[in-house]
Motif scaffolding. Sequence first.
Motif, PDB file in Angstrom:
ATOM      1  N   UNK A 186      28.148  18.343   4.413  1.00  0.00           N
ATOM      2  CA  UNK A 186      27.829  17.511   5.582  1.00  0.00           C
ATOM      3  C   UNK A 186      27.978  16.042   5.178  1.00  0.00           C
ATOM      4  N   UNK A 187      29.013  15.357   5.682  1.00  0.00           N
ATOM      5  CA  UNK A 187      29.209  13.961   5.300  1.00  0.00           C
ATOM      6  C   UNK A 187      28.144  13.062   5.930  1.00  0.00           C
ATOM      7  N   UNK A 188      27.595  12.161   5.121  1.00  0.00           N
ATOM      8  CA  UNK A 188      26.621  11.193   5.619  1.00  0.00           C
ATOM      9  C   UNK A 188      26.435  10.111   4.562  1.00  0.00           C
ATOM     10  N   UNK A 189      25.658   9.114   4.899  1.00  0.00           N
ATOM     11  CA  UNK A 189      25.330   8.044   3.965  1.00  0.00           C
ATOM     12  C   UNK A 189      23.828   7.854   3.962  1.00  0.00           C
ATOM     13  N   UNK A 190      23.248   7.811   2.775  1.00  0.00           N
ATOM     14  CA  UNK A 190      21.804   7.624   2.617  1.00  0.00           C
ATOM     15  C   UNK A 190      21.583   6.218   2.053  1.00  0.00           C
ATOM     16  N   UNK A 191      20.747   5.443   2.729  1.00  0.00           N
ATOM     17  CA  UNK A 191      20.458   4.076   2.284  1.00  0.00           C
ATOM     18  C   UNK A 191      18.955   3.947   2.069  1.00  0.00           C
ATOM     19  N   UNK A 192      18.579   3.504   0.879  1.00  0.00           N
ATOM     20  CA  UNK A 192      17.171   3.248   0.551  1.00  0.00           C
ATOM     21  C   UNK A 192      17.051   1.768   0.227  1.00  0.00           C
ATOM     22  N   UNK A 193      16.145   1.079   0.910  1.00  0.00           N
ATOM     23  CA  UNK A 193      15.931  -0.359   0.716  1.00  0.00           C
ATOM     24  C   UNK A 193      14.548  -0.549   0.106  1.00  0.00           C
ATOM     25  N   UNK A 194      14.498  -1.334  -0.958  1.00  0.00           N
ATOM     26  CA  UNK A 194      13.224  -1.615  -1.629  1.00  0.00           C
ATOM     27  C   UNK A 194      13.095  -3.098  -1.896  1.00  0.00           C
ATOM     28  N   UNK A 195      11.859  -3.557  -1.913  1.00  0.00           N
ATOM     29  CA  UNK A 195      11.608  -4.927  -2.304  1.00  0.00           C
ATOM     30  C   UNK A 195      11.708  -4.999  -3.826  1.00  0.00           C
ATOM     31  N   UNK A 196      12.390  -6.017  -4.324  1.00  0.00           N
ATOM     32  CA  UNK A 196      12.563  -6.178  -5.772  1.00  0.00           C
ATOM     33  C   UNK A 196      11.659  -7.293  -6.289  1.00  0.00           C
ATOM     34  N   UNK A 197      11.131  -7.069  -7.453  1.00  0.00           N
ATOM     35  CA  UNK A 197      10.364  -8.107  -8.132  1.00  0.00           C
ATOM     36  C   UNK A 197      11.083  -8.372  -9.449  1.00  0.00           C
ATOM     37  N   UNK A 198      11.496  -9.607  -9.648  1.00  0.00           N
ATOM     38  CA  UNK A 198      12.226  -9.983 -10.858  1.00  0.00           C
ATOM     39  C   UNK A 198      11.277 -10.676 -11.832  1.00  0.00           C
ATOM     40  N   UNK A 199      11.214 -10.167 -13.040  1.00  0.00           N
ATOM     41  CA  UNK A 199      10.393 -10.790 -14.091  1.00  0.00           C
ATOM     42  C   UNK A 199      11.320 -11.375 -15.140  1.00  0.00           C
ATOM     43  N   UNK A 200      11.096 -12.618 -15.460  1.00  0.00           N
ATOM     44  CA  UNK A 200      11.940 -13.281 -16.482  1.00  0.00           C
ATOM     45  C   UNK A 200      11.082 -13.636 -17.681  1.00  0.00           C
TER      46      UNK A 200
END
Length: 83
Positions: A69-83
Motif C-alpha cells: 500500500x503506497x503512502x507517506x508517513x511524516x512525523x514532526x518533532x520539536x528539536x532541542x539543540x545542545x552545544x
Amino acid sequence: LGVSIKFFIIPCQSSTKQQLEDKLNGKLHPTAGDIDNFLKFYLDCGNGLLWDDDRHIISVVATKCYDAVPCTQIIVQECVICI
C-alpha cells in the motif's frame, strides 16, 4: 523542528514472484525516484499545514521502502539543540 519521513513505494508489476517477496520483506530496497525530490515535494507541501515554513526544519531523516500500500508517513518533532 525535526522531521522523519518514510516513503512506502509499491513494487513494480514486472517484478518476479521472488523479487516481489524480497521487496516486501525488506531484502530489496527501492532505487526508483530520488529521495531528495520526494523530500522537497513533501517539505514544501507541509508549509502552512504542518509548519509555518520548511526553513524552520533543522533535522530530517528520510527512508524509502516497498509496501503493498503506497503512502507517506511524516512525523514532526520539536528539536532541542545542545552545544
